[in-house]
Design a protein around this motif. Structure first.
Motif, PDB file in Angstrom:
ATOM      1  N   ARG A  96      29.143  43.296  12.719  1.00 26.24           N
ATOM      2  CA  ARG A  96      28.569  42.213  11.925  1.00 26.24           C
ATOM      3  C   ARG A  96      27.084  42.038  12.221  1.00 26.24           C
ATOM      4  NH1 ARG A  96      32.262  37.006  12.608  1.00 26.24           N
ATOM      5  NH2 ARG A  96      30.688  36.231  11.146  1.00 26.24           N
ATOM      6  N   LYS A  97      26.729  42.227  13.487  1.00 24.03           N
ATOM      7  CA  LYS A  97      25.318  42.121  13.854  1.00 24.03           C
ATOM      8  C   LYS A  97      24.500  43.200  13.166  1.00 24.03           C
ATOM      9  CE  LYS A  97      22.230  42.413  17.868  1.00 24.03           C
ATOM     10  NZ  LYS A  97      22.162  42.621  19.333  1.00 24.03           N
ATOM     11  N   GLN A  98      25.026  44.429  13.159  1.00 27.65           N
ATOM     12  CA  GLN A  98      24.311  45.507  12.482  1.00 27.65           C
ATOM     13  C   GLN A  98      24.193  45.232  10.985  1.00 27.65           C
ATOM     14  OE1 GLN A  98      26.359  49.120  13.480  1.00 27.65           O
ATOM     15  NE2 GLN A  98      25.741  49.075  15.647  1.00 27.65           N
ATOM     16  N   ALA A  99      25.318  44.722  10.394  1.00 24.88           N
ATOM     17  CA  ALA A  99      25.268  44.408   8.971  1.00 24.88           C
ATOM     18  C   ALA A  99      24.247  43.304   8.691  1.00 24.88           C
ATOM     19  CB  ALA A  99      26.655  43.987   8.472  1.00 24.88           C
ATOM     20  N   LEU A 100      24.233  42.282   9.553  1.00 21.84           N
ATOM     21  CA  LEU A 100      23.255  41.206   9.378  1.00 21.84           C
ATOM     22  C   LEU A 100      21.833  41.711   9.570  1.00 21.84           C
ATOM     23  CD1 LEU A 100      25.038  38.232  11.183  1.00 21.84           C
ATOM     24  CD2 LEU A 100      24.683  38.525   8.739  1.00 21.84           C
ATOM     25  N   GLN A 101      21.645  42.584  10.568  1.00 25.87           N
ATOM     26  CA  GLN A 101      20.306  43.141  10.769  1.00 25.87           C
ATOM     27  C   GLN A 101      19.868  43.959   9.559  1.00 25.87           C
ATOM     28  OE1 GLN A 101      20.527  45.293  14.454  1.00 25.87           O
ATOM     29  NE2 GLN A 101      20.155  43.478  15.725  1.00 25.87           N
ATOM     30  N   LEU A 102      20.820  44.734   9.004  1.00 25.96           N
ATOM     31  CA  LEU A 102      20.496  45.512   7.808  1.00 25.96           C
ATOM     32  C   LEU A 102      20.155  44.592   6.641  1.00 25.96           C
ATOM     33  CD1 LEU A 102      20.330  48.278   6.456  1.00 25.96           C
ATOM     34  CD2 LEU A 102      22.768  48.115   5.957  1.00 25.96           C
ATOM     35  N   SER A 103      20.953  43.517   6.486  1.00 28.39           N
ATOM     36  CA  SER A 103      20.656  42.569   5.414  1.00 28.39           C
ATOM     37  C   SER A 103      19.305  41.889   5.639  1.00 28.39           C
ATOM     38  CB  SER A 103      21.763  41.519   5.330  1.00 28.39           C
ATOM     39  OG  SER A 103      23.016  42.116   5.071  1.00 28.39           O
ATOM     40  N   ILE A 104      19.038  41.544   6.898  1.00 31.29           N
ATOM     41  CA  ILE A 104      17.750  40.909   7.198  1.00 31.29           C
ATOM     42  C   ILE A 104      16.599  41.863   6.907  1.00 31.29           C
ATOM     43  CG2 ILE A 104      16.321  40.029   9.088  1.00 31.29           C
ATOM     44  CD1 ILE A 104      18.873  38.871  10.312  1.00 31.29           C
ATOM     45  N   GLU A 105      16.765  43.138   7.284  1.00 28.70           N
ATOM     46  CA  GLU A 105      15.712  44.111   7.004  1.00 28.70           C
ATOM     47  C   GLU A 105      15.506  44.272   5.499  1.00 28.70           C
ATOM     48  OE1 GLU A 105      16.828  47.658   8.988  1.00 28.70           O
ATOM     49  OE2 GLU A 105      16.438  46.896  11.016  1.00 28.70           O
ATOM     50  N   GLN A 106      16.622  44.312   4.756  1.00 30.41           N
ATOM     51  CA  GLN A 106      16.497  44.424   3.308  1.00 30.41           C
ATOM     52  C   GLN A 106      15.807  43.205   2.723  1.00 30.41           C
ATOM     53  OE1 GLN A 106      20.484  45.061   1.905  1.00 30.41           O
ATOM     54  NE2 GLN A 106      20.540  47.208   2.527  1.00 30.41           N
ATOM     55  N   LEU A 107      16.193  42.016   3.210  1.00 31.14           N
ATOM     56  CA  LEU A 107      15.552  40.801   2.716  1.00 31.14           C
ATOM     57  C   LEU A 107      14.077  40.755   3.105  1.00 31.14           C
ATOM     58  CD1 LEU A 107      18.340  38.151   3.435  1.00 31.14           C
ATOM     59  CD2 LEU A 107      17.666  39.084   1.228  1.00 31.14           C
ATOM     60  N   GLU A 108      13.762  41.222   4.325  1.00 26.80           N
ATOM     61  CA  GLU A 108      12.350  41.242   4.727  1.00 26.80           C
ATOM     62  C   GLU A 108      11.550  42.211   3.865  1.00 26.80           C
ATOM     63  OE1 GLU A 108      12.428  42.185   8.840  1.00 26.80           O
ATOM     64  OE2 GLU A 108      12.805  40.111   9.502  1.00 26.80           O
ATOM     65  N   ARG A 109      12.153  43.396   3.594  1.00 27.58           N
ATOM     66  CA  ARG A 109      11.440  44.338   2.717  1.00 27.58           C
ATOM     67  C   ARG A 109      11.270  43.758   1.321  1.00 27.58           C
ATOM     68  NH1 ARG A 109      14.743  48.228   5.425  1.00 27.58           N
ATOM     69  NH2 ARG A 109      16.193  48.207   3.670  1.00 27.58           N
ATOM     70  N   ARG A 110      12.345  43.094   0.854  1.00 31.47           N
ATOM     71  CA  ARG A 110      12.246  42.482  -0.466  1.00 31.47           C
ATOM     72  C   ARG A 110      11.204  41.366  -0.480  1.00 31.47           C
ATOM     73  NH1 ARG A 110      17.282  39.601  -3.701  1.00 31.47           N
ATOM     74  NH2 ARG A 110      16.130  39.122  -5.647  1.00 31.47           N
ATOM     75  N   GLN A 111      11.181  40.571   0.603  1.00 32.67           N
ATOM     76  CA  GLN A 111      10.178  39.516   0.695  1.00 32.67           C
ATOM     77  C   GLN A 111       8.773  40.102   0.711  1.00 32.67           C
ATOM     78  OE1 GLN A 111      10.296  37.332   4.349  1.00 32.67           O
ATOM     79  NE2 GLN A 111       9.205  35.575   3.551  1.00 32.67           N
ATOM     80  N   GLU A 112       8.598  41.160   1.466  1.00 31.66           N
ATOM     81  CA  GLU A 112       7.278  41.788   1.523  1.00 31.66           C
ATOM     82  C   GLU A 112       6.895  42.365   0.168  1.00 31.66           C
ATOM     83  OE1 GLU A 112       3.727  42.738   3.291  1.00 31.66           O
ATOM     84  OE2 GLU A 112       5.392  41.536   4.084  1.00 31.66           O
ATOM     85  N   ARG A 113       7.900  42.976  -0.510  1.00 30.95           N
ATOM     86  CA  ARG A 113       7.611  43.529  -1.841  1.00 30.95           C
ATOM     87  C   ARG A 113       7.256  42.426  -2.822  1.00 30.95           C
ATOM     88  NH1 ARG A 113      11.894  45.950  -2.229  1.00 30.95           N
ATOM     89  NH2 ARG A 113      13.096  44.593  -3.589  1.00 30.95           N
TER      90      ARG A 113
END
Length: 370
Positions: A96-113
């Motif tokens: 779950r931590k890895q999934a959350l980290q992946l989701s957070i990374e995706q959201l951060e990339r999306r936020q940056e985009r």
């Protein structure tokens, strides 16, 4: 009293026991056979009890050992179960931590985009500009109103000068009774710079003010849905009233900004001419045309179905098929609007024959690589 006399007998009636006081030694008493049997029986019972005690102690020791072994086994099993449960829980938590980290990374990339897009798109730029020019809003509104009032009073068409022709000698003067020559019908093409189109001028100015001051982000399709700033309104107004709907304007430095201006033009013309309007987009690559399609969908609230080859907005990579399509539309009494992307280095002369065309010219002071 005689010395040899005995003690008087007890009241029990037993015969008196004679005592020999002269003989002082008392012989040892010998047990009777009944007493020996009782002693043996007691010894035997004691021996049995001792044996039973030993057996009970052995059984207690065995039970204690079994209890300790069972307790140890249960403790071991419990520890094993707890360890397995903890391991599974940790594994689940790790996943779950890895999934959350992946989701957070995706959201951060999306936020940056999104931040990058906001910095380069009209949405973010418009908000930034709106914050910066809030203090000058009253001044700009007043100036634009004065400018609009002055522009309506300016004679936009040159005065018609009647040429006086000298009649040749001997030619009679025209008779007063002769009927005047019928005026030629005017061309049914938009001429926004002429004073006879005052009604269209009022509609255009009203729509520009509406887009700038009261943007409707959830309006009907084909109506502008994005924030419209004074700089955009100035470009559109100049294209309509100064260039007469035919000419090039300087690029805003971003394709999305140019699409915003083109969307405002399409929205206004659609309000004026309805389904007769047929926008034609010219871009030299599918990627740029894809940006135009997405930008127009976002600005005008239209769908992918509004783009096609026979109706709606049509996209072209070369000017030749665009010219052919525009010719057919003119013959069908339609009104083609040609929009040329900034990446087009040269404009085909055949495009200039149509009544409505808008080209975005690169800014020489701020070149952008497309």
């Amino acid at each position: 009293m005689n010395s040899d006399s005995s003690f008087p007998s007890e009241s029990t009636g037993r015969p008196p026991i004679p005592l020999n006081l002269g003989d002082r030694s008392i012989p040892p008493s010998t047990p009777s056979p009944a007493s020996s049997a009782e002693v043996n029986d007691l010894e035997r019972r004691v021996a049995d009890l001792r044996q039973q005690e030993k057996k009970l102690q052995q059984e207690i020791q065995s039970l204690q050992t079994s209890y300790n072994a069972m307790l140890q086994r249960q403790v071991t099993e419990a520890q094993t179960a707890i360890g397995r449960l903890v391991k599974e829980s940790l594994s689940d938590l790790e996943q779950r931590k890895q999934a959350l980290q992946l989701s957070i990374e995706q959201l951060e990339r999306r936020q940056e985009r999104i931040r990058n897009e906001m910095k380069t798109t009209f949405a973010g730029s418009s908000q930034d500009l709106a914050i910066r020019i809030q203090g000058f809003k009253d001044y700009l509104v007043g100036s634009l109103q004065d400018l609009a009032a002055a522009a309506e009073q300016i004679q936009l068409t040159p005065p018609v000068v009647e040429e006086t022709r000298q009649r040749p000698a001997g030619q009679p003067a025209p008779s007063k009774a002769a009927p005047a020559e019928a005026p030629q019908p005017e061309a049914a093409t938009p001429q926004f710079a002429e004073r006879k189109f005052q009604d269209e001028t009022k509609v255009i100015r009203k729509l520009l003010d509406q887009y700038r001051t009261m943007p409707d982000y959830y309006g009907p399709p084909w109506q502008l849905r994005r924030t419209f700033e004074p700089i955009h309104a100035e470009r559109v107004s100049n294209w309509f009233f100064t260039q007469g709907g035919r000419g090039a304007i300087r690029s805003m430095g971003s394709r999305l900004q140019n699409i915003l201006i083109a969307s405002a033009v399409i929205s206004i013309l659609n309000e004026l001419y309805g389904e007769r309007l047929r926008p034609l987009i010219l871009g030299n690559s599918p990627e740029r045309l894809g940006e135009w399609r997405r930008g127009l969908q976002d600005c005008l609230g239209i769908s992918r179905g509004d783009f096609g080859t026979e109706e709606g907005i049509v996209l072209f990579e070369a000017p030749e098929p665009l010219v052919q399509r525009a010719d057919r539309l003119v013959k069908q009494k339609q009104l083609p609007l040609i929009l040329v992307d900034e990446s087009e280095e040269m404009i085909s002369l055949s495009l200039l024959q149509f009544p409505l065309w808008l080209a975005f010219a690169p800014d020489p002071m701020n070149p952008v690589a497309y």
